[in-house]
Design a protein around this motif. Sequence first.
Motif, PDB file in Angstrom:
ATOM      1  N   ALA A 124       6.756  -7.117 -58.989  1.00  0.00           N
ATOM      2  CA  ALA A 124       5.431  -6.693 -58.513  1.00  0.00           C
ATOM      3  C   ALA A 124       4.341  -7.077 -59.507  1.00  0.00           C
ATOM      4  O   ALA A 124       3.251  -7.501 -59.118  1.00  0.00           O
ATOM      5  N   GLY A 125       4.655  -6.950 -60.815  1.00  0.00           N
ATOM      6  CA  GLY A 125       3.682  -7.337 -61.836  1.00  0.00           C
ATOM      7  C   GLY A 125       3.385  -8.824 -61.782  1.00  0.00           C
ATOM      8  O   GLY A 125       2.218  -9.242 -61.858  1.00  0.00           O
ATOM      9  N   VAL A 126       4.455  -9.627 -61.632  1.00  0.00           N
ATOM     10  CA  VAL A 126       4.279 -11.078 -61.552  1.00  0.00           C
ATOM     11  C   VAL A 126       3.490 -11.456 -60.299  1.00  0.00           C
ATOM     12  O   VAL A 126       2.567 -12.281 -60.343  1.00  0.00           O
ATOM     13  N   GLU A 127       3.837 -10.819 -59.169  1.00  0.00           N
ATOM     14  CA  GLU A 127       3.151 -11.120 -57.912  1.00  0.00           C
ATOM     15  C   GLU A 127       1.694 -10.690 -57.962  1.00  0.00           C
ATOM     16  O   GLU A 127       0.808 -11.387 -57.444  1.00  0.00           O
ATOM     17  N   THR A 128       1.433  -9.534 -58.585  1.00  0.00           N
ATOM     18  CA  THR A 128       0.039  -9.066 -58.702  1.00  0.00           C
ATOM     19  C   THR A 128      -0.785 -10.019 -59.540  1.00  0.00           C
ATOM     20  O   THR A 128      -1.941 -10.321 -59.218  1.00  0.00           O
ATOM     21  N   LEU A 129      -0.198 -10.517 -60.600  1.00  0.00           N
ATOM     22  CA  LEU A 129      -0.882 -11.488 -61.457  1.00  0.00           C
ATOM     23  C   LEU A 129      -1.211 -12.748 -60.669  1.00  0.00           C
ATOM     24  O   LEU A 129      -2.311 -13.305 -60.768  1.00  0.00           O
ATOM     25  N   SER A 130      -0.245 -13.192 -59.856  1.00  0.00           N
ATOM     26  CA  SER A 130      -0.451 -14.384 -59.031  1.00  0.00           C
ATOM     27  C   SER A 130      -1.536 -14.141 -57.987  1.00  0.00           C
ATOM     28  O   SER A 130      -2.402 -14.999 -57.759  1.00  0.00           O
ATOM     29  N   GLN A 131      -1.475 -12.968 -57.350  1.00  0.00           N
ATOM     30  CA  GLN A 131      -2.473 -12.664 -56.322  1.00  0.00           C
ATOM     31  C   GLN A 131      -3.870 -12.512 -56.914  1.00  0.00           C
ATOM     32  O   GLN A 131      -4.876 -12.877 -56.302  1.00  0.00           O
ATOM     33  N   GLY A 132      -3.915 -11.979 -58.147  1.00  0.00           N
ATOM     34  CA  GLY A 132      -5.205 -11.845 -58.823  1.00  0.00           C
ATOM     35  C   GLY A 132      -5.861 -13.194 -59.056  1.00  0.00           C
ATOM     36  O   GLY A 132      -7.054 -13.371 -58.795  1.00  0.00           O
ATOM     37  N   THR A 133      -5.062 -14.148 -59.532  1.00  0.00           N
ATOM     38  CA  THR A 133      -5.617 -15.492 -59.725  1.00  0.00           C
ATOM     39  C   THR A 133      -5.981 -16.121 -58.382  1.00  0.00           C
ATOM     40  O   THR A 133      -6.941 -16.887 -58.277  1.00  0.00           O
ATOM     41  N   GLY A 134      -5.211 -15.749 -57.332  1.00  0.00           N
ATOM     42  CA  GLY A 134      -5.517 -16.259 -55.996  1.00  0.00           C
ATOM     43  C   GLY A 134      -6.859 -15.783 -55.493  1.00  0.00           C
ATOM     44  O   GLY A 134      -7.657 -16.561 -54.948  1.00  0.00           O
ATOM     45  N   PHE A 135      -7.144 -14.501 -55.693  1.00  0.00           N
ATOM     46  CA  PHE A 135      -8.448 -13.971 -55.288  1.00  0.00           C
ATOM     47  C   PHE A 135      -9.570 -14.599 -56.103  1.00  0.00           C
ATOM     48  O   PHE A 135     -10.677 -14.818 -55.595  1.00  0.00           O
ATOM     49  N   SER A 136      -9.294 -14.881 -57.369  1.00  0.00           N
ATOM     50  CA  SER A 136     -10.300 -15.546 -58.206  1.00  0.00           C
ATOM     51  C   SER A 136     -10.653 -16.906 -57.615  1.00  0.00           C
ATOM     52  O   SER A 136     -11.830 -17.295 -57.582  1.00  0.00           O
ATOM     53  N   ILE A 137      -9.651 -17.630 -57.149  1.00  0.00           N
ATOM     54  CA  ILE A 137      -9.888 -18.933 -56.512  1.00  0.00           C
ATOM     55  C   ILE A 137     -10.782 -18.767 -55.289  1.00  0.00           C
ATOM     56  O   ILE A 137     -11.721 -19.540 -55.054  1.00  0.00           O
ATOM     57  N   PHE A 138     -10.464 -17.721 -54.496  1.00  0.00           N
ATOM     58  CA  PHE A 138     -11.213 -17.466 -53.262  1.00  0.00           C
ATOM     59  C   PHE A 138     -12.698 -17.222 -53.567  1.00  0.00           C
ATOM     60  O   PHE A 138     -13.584 -17.785 -52.915  1.00  0.00           O
ATOM     61  N   PHE A 139     -12.953 -16.407 -54.566  1.00  0.00           N
ATOM     62  CA  PHE A 139     -14.341 -16.076 -54.894  1.00  0.00           C
ATOM     63  C   PHE A 139     -15.071 -17.254 -55.533  1.00  0.00           C
ATOM     64  O   PHE A 139     -16.282 -17.420 -55.343  1.00  0.00           O
ATOM     65  N   VAL A 140     -14.352 -18.079 -56.279  1.00  0.00           N
ATOM     66  CA  VAL A 140     -14.965 -19.298 -56.822  1.00  0.00           C
ATOM     67  C   VAL A 140     -15.449 -20.176 -55.678  1.00  0.00           C
ATOM     68  O   VAL A 140     -16.572 -20.732 -55.718  1.00  0.00           O
ATOM     69  N   ALA A 141     -14.613 -20.311 -54.635  1.00  0.00           N
ATOM     70  CA  ALA A 141     -14.988 -21.126 -53.473  1.00  0.00           C
ATOM     71  C   ALA A 141     -16.207 -20.544 -52.754  1.00  0.00           C
ATOM     72  O   ALA A 141     -17.119 -21.290 -52.351  1.00  0.00           O
ATOM     73  N   ILE A 142     -16.248 -19.209 -52.612  1.00  0.00           N
ATOM     74  CA  ILE A 142     -17.388 -18.566 -51.936  1.00  0.00           C
ATOM     75  C   ILE A 142     -18.673 -18.763 -52.739  1.00  0.00           C
ATOM     76  O   ILE A 142     -19.739 -19.125 -52.185  1.00  0.00           O
ATOM     77  N   SER A 201      -5.789 -21.772 -46.519  1.00  0.00           N
ATOM     78  CA  SER A 201      -4.739 -22.786 -46.605  1.00  0.00           C
ATOM     79  C   SER A 201      -4.452 -23.193 -48.041  1.00  0.00           C
ATOM     80  O   SER A 201      -3.471 -23.888 -48.306  1.00  0.00           O
ATOM     81  N   VAL A 202      -5.309 -22.774 -48.963  1.00  0.00           N
ATOM     82  CA  VAL A 202      -5.164 -23.162 -50.365  1.00  0.00           C
ATOM     83  C   VAL A 202      -4.750 -21.993 -51.246  1.00  0.00           C
ATOM     84  O   VAL A 202      -3.808 -22.088 -52.043  1.00  0.00           O
ATOM     85  N   VAL A 203      -5.453 -20.850 -51.068  1.00  0.00           N
ATOM     86  CA  VAL A 203      -5.216 -19.704 -51.955  1.00  0.00           C
ATOM     87  C   VAL A 203      -3.816 -19.096 -51.786  1.00  0.00           C
ATOM     88  O   VAL A 203      -3.114 -18.926 -52.785  1.00  0.00           O
ATOM     89  N   PRO A 204      -3.382 -18.742 -50.544  1.00  0.00           N
ATOM     90  CA  PRO A 204      -2.053 -18.126 -50.420  1.00  0.00           C
ATOM     91  C   PRO A 204      -0.914 -18.990 -50.978  1.00  0.00           C
ATOM     92  O   PRO A 204      -0.051 -18.464 -51.696  1.00  0.00           O
ATOM     93  N   PRO A 205      -0.860 -20.307 -50.687  1.00  0.00           N
ATOM     94  CA  PRO A 205       0.215 -21.109 -51.291  1.00  0.00           C
ATOM     95  C   PRO A 205       0.182 -21.106 -52.819  1.00  0.00           C
ATOM     96  O   PRO A 205       1.233 -21.050 -53.458  1.00  0.00           O
TER      97      PRO A 205
END
Length: 561
Positions: free
Chosen positions: A233-251, A277-281
């Motif tokens: 869960a810690g590893v996945e949360t870290l990954s998802q956190g960086t994923g959301f960062s990508i999303f907000f950078v795009a916005i 199509s980019v952030v979740p993968p």
Amino acid sequence: MKKYIFKYKGIFFLSVFIRCVEGAADVSIAFLIEYILDFGTNKDMPGFIKNLKYIVLYLICYFLIIYLRKITQAVFVKKNIQSLRNDIYTNVIDKDMPDFISKNSASYISTLTNDINILEQDYFINLLDLIGELATLAIGTFAIFKVNVQIAAGVFIVGAITLIIPIIFSKTVSSLRKKYSDSLSNLTINMKDTFSGFEIIKGFNIEDSIKEEFSNYNFKTEDSKFKFTKFSAGVETLSQGTGFSIFFVAILLGTYFFIQGKITFGLLFAAIQLMNSVVPPISRFSERINKLKSTKLIADNIESICTKKELASNGISKDDFNDKIEISNLSFSYNSDKKTLRDINLTIEKGKKYAIVGKSGCGKSTFLRILFRYYDNFSGNILMDGTDIRNINIDDIYKIMSIIHQNVFIFDSTVKDNITLYKDYSDDEINTTIKLCGLYNFVNSKPKKLLENVGENGVLLSGGEKQRIAIARAIIKKTPILILDEATSSLDSETAHSIENSLLDIDELTCIVVTHNLSESILKQYDSIIAMKDGQIEEQGNFYDLLDKKGYFYSLYNVFK
């Protein structure tokens, strides 16, 4: 595991292709939304109405692709899991006795159930998901670069951080997954032993101790699962956190370029949609890689189970027993501390009957196991018709010899299946056998006769009935050598004598019988009695010669009387 993927490469590549098509369809949704929004911002109602049918057709095709993806995945997983489970089961059955008993049988059950389920979810399905998401990422990356190079560059600079995560945590995740798999195996072993010994548990009133032991195994299993889940869960949360960062950078970048008038509102929305199509993968990449790596130790365990010993299937072909078995200087030990058998010298001639007697623990049963090729790591020689039995094909050994153990296993099937062991025999052969073994009256007293079900491990049979079925199994095979290890111990005296007398009357049959029954009426019929003591042959001869010697056998006989 790779060999299973390419074993069914047709369905594998079809499934990958469908996922790539689905990835392209996912990416194209962004441009479909841009297309629709541009109609709205331009207030082009005729164009919107005109193209509505194409939009509906696209959605129908999109849902059909999703359905095909699920079906091809299900077929791929079904074929691989079925093949993998068959291979594991086949290799377990093909093991020789020492290799098989080196593990608790429940650990094999755990591998065939728990480990297979883990591989299904975290290897086969996860691999297809990873390939599909990478295809979506590749197509989405191309699309985002087409929309705006600056937005794409910002996204992938932040996204590079996500790719480092699986490298950092993969070993820990794999180790925690293996600990969880091992604890599941131990829990399965505990449950199997408990249910197998249910009568003992009730009879000795040890329910509380058994419950406490199960509770400890259950706690360790769930605790190891929790630790694995918590770390993952810690590893996945870290990954998802960086994923959301990508999303907000795009916005943020997209909004900036929209304000500057460099992109339209529809293109801005398309850029934001492309992030799906980019952030979740990217955010799930580390999770999927770690899941794949976590199955490595489980796959290694399966590989060790499926490793065959050459001697199990190779050897000299031998169809029959023609003359004698010569045993010279035979010694054996289960471990290096103490020899169970020492300097055994014996000749077993075709058609003769041999009784082996001695106190418990003197090596009688071990001697039979060696003879039956349960173990090959003995010193000395055992020659069957001049050929070392270690060089004879193991399957041919089992065609020449049959062994009847004191402890009988009964399959949850019919009386007939338990006697024939699912092989074809004529009604005459079966009837002759059940009469010889004292089963005739029992069988004919049942409503379904030979088709009567006996229950799990013969729960519907008495101990004597189980023993008769075990004897019937061996007799119906008509092997030239029959070995009995206390095989009549659960029978009443009259039935035991009747069966033993019948076997001794078969001229061509070579009998080797371990017995504690030292009655004169039976032992005098044997050609030779072998008295064992402390792993050695103390005396050998016929019944009356041994009595006249007044040696070791004489003392055993007097104790029996």
